[in-house]
Design a protein around this motif. Structure first.
Motif, PDB file in Angstrom:
ATOM      1  N   CYS A 129      12.446  30.130  53.823  1.00 11.47           N
ATOM      2  CA  CYS A 129      11.917  28.114  53.478  1.00 11.47           C
ATOM      3  C   CYS A 129      12.139  27.028  53.816  1.00 11.47           C
ATOM      4  O   CYS A 129      12.837  27.295  54.486  1.00 11.47           O
ATOM      5  N   ASP A 130      12.051  26.234  53.419  1.00  8.51           N
ATOM      6  CA  ASP A 130      12.469  24.979  54.055  1.00  8.51           C
ATOM      7  C   ASP A 130      13.116  24.361  53.782  1.00  8.51           C
ATOM      8  O   ASP A 130      14.192  24.759  52.983  1.00  8.51           O
ATOM      9  N   GLY A 131      14.819  23.446  54.650  1.00 12.53           N
ATOM     10  CA  GLY A 131      15.752  23.545  53.854  1.00 12.53           C
ATOM     11  C   GLY A 131      15.281  22.306  52.679  1.00 12.53           C
ATOM     12  O   GLY A 131      16.394  22.507  51.678  1.00 12.53           O
ATOM     13  N   PHE A 132      13.911  21.984  52.066  1.00 12.32           N
ATOM     14  CA  PHE A 132      14.821  20.807  51.249  1.00 12.32           C
ATOM     15  C   PHE A 132      14.507  21.486  49.779  1.00 12.32           C
ATOM     16  O   PHE A 132      15.943  21.130  49.620  1.00 12.32           O
ATOM     17  N   VAL A 133      13.839  22.132  50.130  1.00  7.76           N
ATOM     18  CA  VAL A 133      13.085  23.201  49.065  1.00  7.76           C
ATOM     19  C   VAL A 133      15.434  24.535  48.896  1.00  7.76           C
ATOM     20  O   VAL A 133      15.419  24.922  47.502  1.00  7.76           O
ATOM     21  N   GLY A 134      15.381  25.126  49.751  1.00  4.15           N
ATOM     22  CA  GLY A 134      16.094  26.043  50.144  1.00  4.15           C
ATOM     23  C   GLY A 134      17.919  25.609  49.640  1.00  4.15           C
ATOM     24  O   GLY A 134      18.476  25.780  48.742  1.00  4.15           O
ATOM     25  N   ASN A 135      17.660  24.000  49.644  1.00  4.65           N
ATOM     26  CA  ASN A 135      19.079  23.589  48.798  1.00  4.65           C
ATOM     27  C   ASN A 135      18.894  22.860  47.405  1.00  4.65           C
ATOM     28  O   ASN A 135      19.604  23.413  46.738  1.00  4.65           O
ATOM     29  N   VAL A 136      18.025  23.071  47.110  1.00  6.97           N
ATOM     30  CA  VAL A 136      17.229  22.778  45.603  1.00  6.97           C
ATOM     31  C   VAL A 136      17.656  24.356  44.761  1.00  6.97           C
ATOM     32  O   VAL A 136      18.420  23.929  43.975  1.00  6.97           O
ATOM     33  N   LEU A 137      17.870  24.925  45.541  1.00  5.29           N
ATOM     34  CA  LEU A 137      17.448  26.099  45.321  1.00  5.29           C
ATOM     35  C   LEU A 137      18.584  26.556  45.177  1.00  5.29           C
ATOM     36  O   LEU A 137      19.201  27.391  44.427  1.00  5.29           O
ATOM     37  N   LEU A 138      19.440  26.752  46.107  1.00  9.99           N
ATOM     38  CA  LEU A 138      21.063  26.167  46.955  1.00  9.99           C
ATOM     39  C   LEU A 138      21.726  26.486  45.723  1.00  9.99           C
ATOM     40  O   LEU A 138      22.865  26.929  44.452  1.00  9.99           O
ATOM     41  N   LYS A 139      21.349  25.052  44.763  1.00  8.43           N
ATOM     42  CA  LYS A 139      22.834  24.623  44.024  1.00  8.43           C
ATOM     43  C   LYS A 139      22.559  24.702  42.976  1.00  8.43           C
ATOM     44  O   LYS A 139      23.313  24.871  42.143  1.00  8.43           O
ATOM     45  N   PHE A 140      21.277  25.720  42.290  1.00  7.14           N
ATOM     46  CA  PHE A 140      20.347  25.397  41.175  1.00  7.14           C
ATOM     47  C   PHE A 140      21.154  26.982  41.152  1.00  7.14           C
ATOM     48  O   PHE A 140      21.604  26.817  39.935  1.00  7.14           O
ATOM     49  N   ALA A 141      21.423  27.553  42.114  1.00  8.54           N
ATOM     50  CA  ALA A 141      22.036  28.717  41.698  1.00  8.54           C
ATOM     51  C   ALA A 141      22.983  29.338  41.777  1.00  8.54           C
ATOM     52  O   ALA A 141      23.752  29.677  40.705  1.00  8.54           O
ATOM     53  N   GLU A 142      23.638  28.417  42.399  1.00 10.09           N
ATOM     54  CA  GLU A 142      25.187  28.168  42.083  1.00 10.09           C
ATOM     55  C   GLU A 142      25.811  27.085  40.739  1.00 10.09           C
ATOM     56  O   GLU A 142      27.131  27.454  39.725  1.00 10.09           O
ATOM     57  N   ALA A 143      25.198  26.824  39.852  1.00 10.65           N
ATOM     58  CA  ALA A 143      25.440  25.994  38.452  1.00 10.65           C
ATOM     59  C   ALA A 143      24.952  26.875  37.708  1.00 10.65           C
ATOM     60  O   ALA A 143      26.183  27.251  36.444  1.00 10.65           O
ATOM     61  N   VAL A 144      23.778  27.420  37.838  1.00  7.40           N
ATOM     62  CA  VAL A 144      23.573  28.795  36.602  1.00  7.40           C
ATOM     63  C   VAL A 144      24.559  30.277  37.165  1.00  7.40           C
ATOM     64  O   VAL A 144      25.204  30.837  36.015  1.00  7.40           O
ATOM     65  N   GLY A 145      25.009  29.991  37.923  1.00  2.00           N
ATOM     66  CA  GLY A 145      26.492  31.243  38.695  1.00  2.00           C
ATOM     67  C   GLY A 145      27.566  30.476  37.426  1.00  2.00           C
ATOM     68  O   GLY A 145      28.535  31.388  36.763  1.00  2.00           O
TER      69      GLY A 145
END
Length: 339
Positions: free
Chosen positions: A230-246
């Motif tokens: 994915c592009d870095g904009f979407v990927g970074n949002v996904l990364l931060k969201f996944a970290e928060a969920v964990g």
């Protein structure tokens, strides 16, 4: 443990808890992983962070007189502060004095320093930050890239990400035939914006990868895909969201475990399970993300990294070196450069 020869240069001044936690994680890695760590930064501050019983003859400190702060514009700061710790770290890799670079400091500065000093691999237009996520299937992680290096992308960039990700998944994560997915809003080929549609066409026709098709958000952690681009904009949002969920799930587990004697007994019985849950979900267990596409092994760690995360970042770098990631990626991407 006897050193296996890898020399890992670490930005000891980068991160919220530098240099204490950076030094602690590095020393543990040197002891347990058998690598040689090069602590880069202000010598007096690094020495002050060493345990009192440290044998200075076994610690290599490389002086750097400056640091790039989090509020500085990365490219201009990297160019202006030539003796900044992140620049010195990358120079060590460029000169062959270190096999890999690690920084928990300014991620933009780390990427800028890597590009300016190491350069891109032939065939790569844009490097990508690849992050490893756990999935619903034990021991089957998924690699997401890009998670922040490139806010705007072209289809050719995503194709290059897919090839690099496949090589990393195969040789470092141990996936026999990595299945690649394109992050999108639907499974159908016609779904998505112009970037997604054009990228889908390119990935479908690329014989170097095993492209499974579009991956929706619910598919990311399913274990169905081994690599998702994915592009870095979407990927970074996904990364931060996944970290928060964990973090939330781990916190809920702590809060919901019963208190008192029965709770202590139950927790003791569940300790091995809880440890495995933490290992699968806690981003500190992965150590950071690999910057794929530059001519050197670089791991970008979380700014909040503490000693365990730094240890795991060094482990990640060691695995990339041991499995010859650069040497394996180079022939695969040499023909992919944009015309």
């Amino acid at each position: 443990m006897v050193s296996t020869g890898e020399r890992i240069a670490i930005d000891a001044m980068g991160g919220d808890h530098a240099p204490d936690e950076i030094v602690a994680g590095a020393l543990r890695a040197q002891e347990e992983l058998g690598v040689k760590v090069l602590l880069v930064g202000e010598p007096e501050k690094i020495k002050a962070a060493l345990p009192s019983n440290t044998n200075l003859g076994q610690v290599e400190i490389v002086s750097a007189t400056d640091t790039i702060e989090m509020d500085e514009e990365p490219l201009s700061a990297v160019r202006r502060k030539r003796s900044a710790s992140i620049n010195v770290v990358m120079d060590l890799v460029k000169k062959g004095k270190a096999d890999a670079a690690i920084s928990a400091g300014h991620s933009g500065a780390a990427m800028a320093a890597a590009l300016l000093r190491l350069g891109r691999l032939p065939g790569i237009d844009r490097p990508a930050i690849g992050a490893v996520f756990p999935t619903m299937i034990a021991s089957k992680p998924v690699l997401i890239l890009d998670v922040g290096a490139n806010v705007d992308c072209r289809p050719k960039f995503l194709e290059q990400f897919a090839v690099m990700g496949s090589v990393y998944s195969q040789y470092v994560l141990g996936t026999a035939e990595p299945k690649v997915g394109l992050l999108n809003i639907g499974e159908e080929d016609c779904k998505g914006n112009d970037l997604a549609i054009r990228t889908h066409q390119m990935l479908t026709s690329n014989s170097q990868i095993s492209f499974l098709g579009n991956a929706e958000g619910r598919d990311v952690l399913s274990g169905r895909f081994d690599v998702i681009v994915c592009d870095g904009f979407v990927g970074n949002v996904l990364l931060k969201f996944a970290e928060a969920v964990g973090e939330i799930i781990l916190q809920i587990l702590r809060e919901e475990l019963p208190s008192g004697l029965h709770g202590q007994i139950g927790t003791a019985l569940l300790k091995p399970n809880l440890k495995r849950i933490k290992q699968r979900m806690d981003h500190a267990e992965h150590g950071g993300a690999l910057l794929l596409g530059v001519n050197g092994i670089c791991v970008i760690s979380h700014g909040s990294s503490e000693a365990p995360s730094i240890f795991n970042a060094i482990r990640m770098a060691k695995e990339a070196v041991d499995n010859q990631v650069l040497e394996r990626i180079h022939p695969q991407v040499s023909s992919l450069a944009s015309e």
